[in-house]
Design a protein around this motif. Structure first.
Motif: not given
Length: 330
Positions: A222-244
Motif C-alpha cells: 500500500c502506498r499513500i499518495e497526496t491528491q487534490q479533489d475537485k475543490e482543490g483540497q489536498a487529500k491522501e489516497v491509498a493505492k495498492w500495487e504488486i511489488r515484483r
C-alpha cells in the motif's frame, strides 16, 4: 566461458500421463528436474550395445500441462485414487498424490563415445530408436503415451551442431521454431543471491530463506499518495500495487538434496534401498527457477541442466547455465 554441447537429441512432444506434480515437500505444479534427469539416466543405462554415446545434460520444454485437481474457487484439491482394501479387508489409507498430464519435449546433450555421429543417416537411426525406447518408459512417475500422429514436428532428431558460429546459430534458430509454443525451465540462482543481499541491507538478520519466500509470492503493498479533489483540497489516497523485484515468470523449485547426516557405510543403515551403496540422510535443496520461451534463448546450452555434486559437502544437486549465458550475451 561455456563449452558448447556438440550434439543434441530431441525427443519431441512426449505425452506423459499422471506425472508426479508434487516436486517436493514445499512445491508443487511441475515435476522436479531431478525426475527428468533420472529418466534420462535410466535411458542411458539401457542403451543398445551398438549405440556408443554418452548423455550430458537434459532440458525440458513444456507445451501443455493439465493438473488433476478440482476446478473452481480459491481452494483446489488433487484427484485421489481409491486403493483396494488391505489384507484384513479394511479400507486402505489414502495417501495424497498429485498428478498431472504433460506434453513435453526432452532435449538431451550427447557426446560420442566411439559412435559415428558425423553421419546424418546414423544420427537419424539413433534418434528413432531412442524415441521408440522412451515410449515404454516412465518419466517423472508418469506413463509415456503413444504419439497422436507422425507429424513432421513430432519427428525425433539428433542434431550435430556445426563448429562455425553462424551455422550453429542457424541450426538453433531452426530448432527453436519446433519448440514453440512452450516454455523451458531454467535456473535463477543469481536472482536468489542478489535478492538475499538486498534484504540484508534492510535487515541484517535476513536469510536466503527470506529471499526465497519473498520471490515466491505476490507482494501487495500500500502506498499513500497526496491528491487534490475537485475543490482543490489536498487529500491522501491509498493505492495498492504488486511489488515484483524481478521481471519474468519466477517459480520456487527443488534443485537436489543436501546431507543432514554423516555418510554411512554400505549396509550400515537398515532397510536402505540398495545395501551395496553408501547411505546419506538428506533433505531437499531449493532455489528459484524461471519459465522462459525458447525463442528467447540464445544457445541450446542455456536450457540444459547438469549434475553438480560436491561429495565432500554432501551436496547432490542440478545446475543450469542460463544466467551465465544470458549475462555473457547482454
Amino acid at each position: 566461458m561455456i563449452v558448447s554441447t556438440p550434439h543434441l537429441l530431441v525427443l519431441p512432444r512426449l505425452r506423459i500421463q499422471n506425472a508426479n506434480t508434487i516436486s517436493s515437500s514445499m512445491t508443487w505444479g511441475f515435476p522436479a528436474m531431478s525426475a527428468f534427469m533420472g529418466a534420462v539416466q535410466a535411458l542411458e543405462r539401457n542403451l543398445p550395445d551398438d549405440i556408443r554415446i554418452v548423455f550430458n545434460g537434459v532440458g525440458v520444454v513444456c507445451h501443455h500441462i493439465e493438473p488433476q485437481v478440482t476446478e473452481g474457487g480459491f481452494t483446489r484439491a488433487f484427484h485421489l485414487t481409491r486403493n483396494p482394501v488391505d489384507k484384513t479387508g479394511s479400507t486402505a489409507a489414502i495417501v495424497e498424490e498429485g498428478r498431472a498430464h504433460l506434453d513435453v519435449t526432452l532435449l538431451i546433450g550427447i557426446e560420442s563415445n566411439g559412435d559415428d555421429l558425423g553421419s546424418a543417416e546414423r544420427r537419424r537411426d539413433i534418434a528413432h530408436r531412442l524415441f521408440e525406447q522412451v515410449q515404454g518408459m516412465r518419466v517423472a512417475g508418469g506413463s509415456v503415451m503413444p504419439p497422436l500422429s507422425d507429424a513432421t514436428r513430432q519427428r525425433p532428431e539428433l542434431i550435430s551442431f556445426d563448429d562455425d558460429e553462424d551455422r550453429r546459430g542457424k541450426q538453433w534458430r531452426r530448432l527453436k521454431r519446433r519448440l514453440l509454443p512452450g516454455f523451458a525451465l531454467v535456473l535463477r540462482d543469481d536472482y536468489l543471491n542478489e535478492h538475499t543481499a538486498t534484504l540484508k541491507v534492510e535487515d541484517d538478520s535476513a536469510t536466503a530463506l527470506d529471499a526465497w519466500l519473498d520471490l515466491c509470492r505476490l507482494n501487495h503493498e500500500c502506498r499513500i499518495e497526496t491528491q487534490q479533489d475537485k475543490e482543490g483540497q489536498a487529500k491522501e489516497v491509498a493505492k495498492w500495487e504488486i511489488r515484483r523485484p524481478y521481471p519474468g515468470w519466477l517459480v520456487p523449485i527443488p534443485v537436489g538434496y543436501g546431507a543432514i547426516s554423516e555418510l554411512f557405510a554400505p549396509g550400515e543403515v537398515a532397510n536402505a534401498r540398495d545395501p551395496a551403496v553408501a547411505f546419506h540422510f538428506v533433505e531437499s535443496l531449493y532455489s528459484i527457477g524461471e519459465w522462459v520461451s525458447p525463442h528467447r534463448l540464445r544457445t541450446h546450452d542455456a536450457l540444459l541442466w547438469f549434475v553438480e555434486n560436491d561429495l565432500e559437502r554432501g551436496v547432490y544437486r542440478l545446475t543450469n547455465d542460463y544466467a551465465l549465458t544470458h549475462s555473457e550475451n547482454d
